[in-house]
Design an enzyme around this catalytic site. Structure first.
Site: not given
Ligand code: GLU
Length: 534
Positions: A275-277, A279-280
């Site tokens: 998920s994007k999370r 990556g962050d």
């Protein structure tokens, strides 16, 4: 003769394309190209509530950046095709512009007993849902509950007619048959069987916006566009029985596409979908290009983070597919030749951000010095460096002017040390600007009288070197000179490096001094002496 291979990537423009989506598009593209077939783009935008402005353009630009160029659906300028032509016979390729097509298909299903009209309002459905929940159950609109709800199967014909004419919030639902085993084959997962008793009566068409839902539009368009294989993410596997039933209901079984459901991309650590999370948290992009959402939040993109599209494509290809041997580097051409659905892994593919960097480093090394120099020049400009066309590797430190050849020589020397072009400046800034300060730890370690007095003697040797001033000419004699005097090579060299780089790192001394020239060398030796004492 078999049918011409035609596959499609059918994104919904609900936001930026996740790297898993790019992988789906890539596998479709590779499959089509290998078979000499067509790769089509179709925009599935019938869910107007989830429409995000800019997402369609983003998706197309991301695919173009990767070199995934459609044969049909999008023109040379990256626009979704709206008018039919020989090259794009099925236009428009945006489903919202095909809305006139779907209603008659929904009606055909009703006429043949495969679907029905449902008149239950949102409030009514909310109510039955609430009642079910109160009993600890989940409500689904299916073969049992449909008998107690307001639809053309339960209402008198007259009433149905009246509601169809006078009201506008009815839908068409698929009438899932009772207790039937749907037998399906997936090119990756093999044979699958599902009993229809576990399935619900999905909405196919909505009178309120006169639009089909995903299921109806997807099946109708795959049929009309003569799609031969559907390669998509495994989140669509639960819809497969319905899709099979729809092909059957339309009588299109003979030309039904074959299906392949790809496993998910998994997070680097732990379990679950990438998920994007993730990556962050871990500092890697999950989107191909940078994306700024309506709230103004920006997400990283592989392109803007300095990845080469070839590296991105290569790493995506290897996430869930393998060539059956240990080759890791593949150009697009090679992927087209090697790709096969047989070597797709059924389990999820764990994404490894370090491997992504490894790919970029490998591709960076494969780039020509010219290409890398061209990418480095804008970065140099940002630092106030002027690059001229003059011939030979020449440097003017006062004017901050350097020839293209000078930059190219530097690039050829440093490229093995970098993962991204953006690192070039940090690696090589001292070859454009003299250091103004000196790394404290290195200074304490090396700038000692017993070392620097020798370093200044070596500097004299270099300055008075009278052969042609090239690395090849200087390197040997320089080493011989130090060794001949039995001076400590490391300590002396690090003093020189401190003067030239500002730290005990960087290229070899012979490389540096022959690049920057004797004058700049002398000036740096003088500056360090004045600053740190000698
Ligand atoms: N519009 C669907 C999506 O966004 C396409 C699914 C399919 O390929 O059938 O993923």
């Amino acid at each position: 003769m078999g049918r011409r291979t035609r596959v499609r990537f059918a994104p919904s423009p609900t936001g930026p394309l996740h790297m898993g989506g790019v992988r789906t598009a890539l596998y479709n593209y590779l499959y089509a190209k290998q078979k000499g077939g067509d790769f089509i783009i179709r925009i599935e935008d019938t869910d107007s509530h989830r429409f995000v402005p800019g997402a369609e353009e983003y998706i197309i630009e991301a695919l173009r950046w990767c070199g995934i160029i459609p044969d049909e659906g999008v023109d040379e300028n990256g626009k979704v095709v709206e008018t039919a032509s020989a090259r794009h016979p099925h236009a428009p390729y945006r489903q919202s512009q095909r809305r006139g097509i779907y209603r008659s298909y929904a009606e055909q299903l009703i006429a043949n007993g495969y679907a029905y009209y449902a008149f239950d309002s949102a409030e009514e459905l909310e109510k039955v849902r609430g009642e079910a929940e109160a009993k600890g159950e989940t409500f689904i609109y299916n073969q049992t509950t449909r008998k107690t709800l307001r639809n053309s199967l339960t209402l008198p014909e007259e009433e149905t007619k009246r509601l169809l004419e006078e009201t506008t919030d009815w839908t068409v639902r698929f009438k899932m048959p009772e207790n039937l085993v749907v037998k399906m084959d997936d090119l990756i997962r093999g044979h699958i069987e599902v009993n229809t008793d576990t399935l619900d009566d999905k909405v196919l068409w909505k009178r309120a916006d006169e639009l089909p839902t995903y299921h109806l539009a997807n099946i109708v368009d795959d049929h009309l566009m003569e799609i031969t294989e559907v390669i998509r993410g495994e989140e669509w596997l639960p819809s497969l029985p319905l899709h099979y039933m729809l092909y059957k209901a339309f009588g299109w079984e003979d030309t039904m596409p074959r299906f392949a459901h790809l496993s998910l991309l998994l997070k680097p650590v732990g379990n679950g979908k990438l998920s994007k999370r993730d990556g962050d948290k871990m500092g890697f992009p999950v989107f191909p290009l940078r994306w700024t959402n309506a709230e103004g939040e920006t997400s990283h993109g592989y392109r803007e983070d300095g990845y080469f599209p070839e590296a991105f494509v290569n790493l995506l290809a290897m996430l869930g597919w393998n060539p059956g041997n240990d080759q890791e580097m593949f150009s697009m051409e090679e992927l087209i030749k090697a790709f096969s659905l047989d070597h797709i892994v059924k389990s999820g593919a764990k994404f490894n951000p370090e491997k992504a960097k490894w790919y970029n480093k490998e591709y960076l090394r494969l780039k020509s010095d010219e290409e890398l120099t061209d990418l480095f020049i804008p970065i140099l400009k940002e630092h106030g460096i002027i690059v001229t066309n003059g011939s030979g590797a020449r440097a003017d430190f006062k004017k901050k002017e350097f020839t293209y050849d000078y930059v190219k020589t530097i690039v050829s020397l440093i490229k093995v040390r970098a993962t991204f072009v953006s690192e070039f400046w940090d690696i090589a800034s001292y070859l454009f600007v003299a250091p103004s300060s000196f790394e404290e730890k290195d200074t304490a370690k090396f700038w000692k009288e017993e070392n620097y007095t020798l370093a200044y003697k070596v500097a004299d040797f270099i300055s008075s070197f009278d052969g042609e001033f090239t690395k090849e000419n200087l390197e040997g004699p320089l080493e011989e000179f130090i060794r001949g005097n039995e001076w400590p090579m490391g300590k002396v060299m690090n003093c020189l490096r401190l003067a030239l780089v500002g730290a005990s790192s960087g290229l070899g001394i012979a490389d540096i001094v022959t690049l920057i020239g004797k004058e700049e060398f002398a000036s740096r030796m003088e500056y360090i002496g004045k600053t740190l004492g000698k």
